[in-house]
Write an enzyme that holds these catalytic residues in place. Structure first.
Site, PDB file in Angstrom:
ATOM      1  N   THR A 157     -31.865 -45.228 -20.886  1.00  0.00           N
ATOM      2  CA  THR A 157     -30.701 -44.365 -20.696  1.00  0.00           C
ATOM      3  C   THR A 157     -29.806 -44.371 -21.927  1.00  0.00           C
ATOM      4  O   THR A 157     -29.580 -45.413 -22.549  1.00  0.00           O
ATOM      5  CB  THR A 157     -29.904 -44.849 -19.471  1.00  0.00           C
ATOM      6  OG1 THR A 157     -30.719 -44.727 -18.313  1.00  0.00           O
ATOM      7  CG2 THR A 157     -28.644 -44.025 -19.286  1.00  0.00           C
ATOM      8  N   GLY A 191     -29.323 -39.283 -19.227  1.00  0.00           N
ATOM      9  CA  GLY A 191     -29.705 -40.156 -18.136  1.00  0.00           C
ATOM     10  C   GLY A 191     -30.879 -39.574 -17.370  1.00  0.00           C
ATOM     11  O   GLY A 191     -32.011 -39.994 -17.525  1.00  0.00           O
ATOM     12  N   LEU A 225     -40.137 -47.089 -14.454  1.00  0.00           N
ATOM     13  CA  LEU A 225     -39.075 -46.786 -13.504  1.00  0.00           C
ATOM     14  C   LEU A 225     -39.611 -46.677 -12.081  1.00  0.00           C
ATOM     15  O   LEU A 225     -38.961 -47.108 -11.124  1.00  0.00           O
ATOM     16  CB  LEU A 225     -38.377 -45.483 -13.892  1.00  0.00           C
ATOM     17  CG  LEU A 225     -37.495 -45.530 -15.137  1.00  0.00           C
ATOM     18  CD1 LEU A 225     -36.960 -44.141 -15.448  1.00  0.00           C
ATOM     19  CD2 LEU A 225     -36.348 -46.508 -14.960  1.00  0.00           C
ATOM     20  N   GLU A 267     -31.749 -45.384 -11.862  1.00  0.00           N
ATOM     21  CA  GLU A 267     -33.198 -45.193 -11.718  1.00  0.00           C
ATOM     22  C   GLU A 267     -33.529 -43.998 -10.828  1.00  0.00           C
ATOM     23  O   GLU A 267     -34.428 -44.042  -9.995  1.00  0.00           O
ATOM     24  CB  GLU A 267     -33.858 -46.484 -11.223  1.00  0.00           C
ATOM     25  CG  GLU A 267     -33.661 -47.626 -12.218  1.00  0.00           C
ATOM     26  CD  GLU A 267     -34.373 -48.889 -11.840  1.00  0.00           C
ATOM     27  OE1 GLU A 267     -35.415 -48.793 -11.177  1.00  0.00           O
ATOM     28  OE2 GLU A 267     -33.902 -49.969 -12.230  1.00  0.00           O
TER      29      GLU A 267
END
Length: 396
Positions: A144, A149, A251, A375
């Site tokens: 990020t 983001g 992720l 996330e």
């Protein structure tokens, strides 16, 4: 003897018998992590949260390593090699203590270690994973950025060739473990696409100022990463992946842990509400005896244990190699959203006491506000599922 007399007694802590799905090893791991959290976290967590710090994080990391909680479901290199369900159970117990503790473990194992384990060279694995599994080396994961983001493809951190070396320039934001990490997995644009780099944090030009003044995840180290012409050798690059597949697969693995972890925060808040309702008296009797309170408790119990059942199902699919990213989105979207609602409803049962750090409810509620958006925000997971359901891409 009637059939009903053969039934086990009703367990308010496990109302639909989910423990039947667990074997002895599963239960042993769950109980080990629960005991560690009760001994090492719960007596101190309100004070840590109020102070906005996580003192002794390196010692805590070593203790987590000693019980096999770091890189728990990875194989070899000092990792425990546990099942995905066992890792999920650990996440649930850790987040029942505090989301910040589970975040420490998730970033270490599911992001930094997972990236090296899946995409790293044999030399990188041997160099970093044993120390990280033992908690001797803390890792962080730099994806990020201040302006990127939900759209990591737009990242501005750049790695350029300089002879045989790479030189990294850029910034990363909201990085758990950043200022205490010994190694950072940093994702950067290159002329050949997005690549991952294993960067020792002592490298000249690397700094990680800690982010202060948070009102969520206060018992967690959160940092910015600043890369000012950080020079690393050619073998610092993760060799086995190019493009967003690398960070997104990491992720997805971390989001799986959140599916379980959120239910830990929900369970702790629910249990606090049940205990309070049985002892708090109004109008001459415990409020747990009032119909509206019982309705709240019943609804919370249903959503809590449905969420745990969903997490268990996804864990079995992951262990079988059948878990799709869309299914992880399904789990995170549902379980975090329901966990927040359980915390908020628990707060109403506790009344004014619900905002006090003498009880865990408000702490869990504010922590989950971060879990809700990190996330993958609600909107991103809704769009992932929307695309899967319709075949139409609403992202672009």
């Amino acid at each position: 003897m009637s059939a009903s007399s053969k039934l086990p007694p009703f367990d308010p802590g496990d109302p639909i018998g989910l423990d039947d799905l667990l074997d002895d090893d599963d239960l042993a791991i769950r109980d080990t992590v629960r005991s560690w959290a009760a001994d090492r976290v719960l007596p101190h967590i309100a004070e840590w949260y109020e102070q906005g710090e996580l003192p002794g994080i390196r010692e805590l990391a070593r203790e987590l390593g000693s019980i096999g909680a770091l890189g728990m479901s990875l194989q070899g290199y000092g990792c425990a090699g546990a099942s995905s369900v066992q890792y999920g159970l650990a996440c649930l117990e850790l987040e029942a203590a505090d989301s910040g503790i589970r975040s420490l473990v998730s970033v270490q194992g599911s992001l930094a270690m997972y990236a090296i384990h899946r995409f790293g060279s044999e030399h990188q694995k041997k160099q970093w994973l044993p120390g990280m599994a033992a908690g001797e080396v803390i890792g962080c994961f730099g994806l990020t950025e201040p302006d990127h983001g939900s759209d990591p493809a737009g990242m501005r951190t750049y790695a350029r060739r300089s002879g045989d070396d790479w030189v990294l320039t850029g910034r990363k934001m909201w990085i758990t473990n950043g200022s205490v990490a010994g190694v950072a997995v940093v994702w950067a644009q290159t002329d050949d696409g997005i690549r991952g780099f294993v960067v020792p944090t002592g490298t000249p030009g690397f700094s990680a100022p800690e982010i202060k003044h948070k009102w969520s995840l206060r018992a967690s180290v959160t940092s910015e990463l600043v890369l000012d012409d950080v020079r690393v050798p050619a073998d610092a690059v993760l060799p086995d992946v190019t493009g967003l597949k690398g960070p997104l697969s990491c992720l997805s693995h971390a989001r799986y842990g959140i599916v379980w972890g959120a239910m830990g925060a929900a369970r702790a808040s629910f249990e606090a509400a049940v205990d309070y309702a049985k002892t708090r008296e109004q109008f001459g009797r415990p409020i747990g005896g009032f119909q509206l309170t019982q309705a709240k408790l019943a609804d919370m119990a249903v959503e809590l244990h449905k969420g745990i059942l969903l997490a268990h199902h996804l864990g079995r699919r992951l262990d079988a190699g059948r878990l799709r990213p869309e299914q992880v989105s399904f789990g995170k979207l549902n379980n975090v959203r329901e966990a927040i609602e359980i915390c908020r409803t628990s707060r109403t049962i506790l009344g004014a006491n619900g905002i006090s750090l003498e009880y865990p409810v408000m702490r869990h509620a504010t922590n989950l506000e971060s879990v809700l958006t990190y996330e993958g925000t609600v909107e991103m997971h809704q769009l992932v599922l929307g695309k899967a359901l319709t075949g139409l891409d609403a992202f672009r």
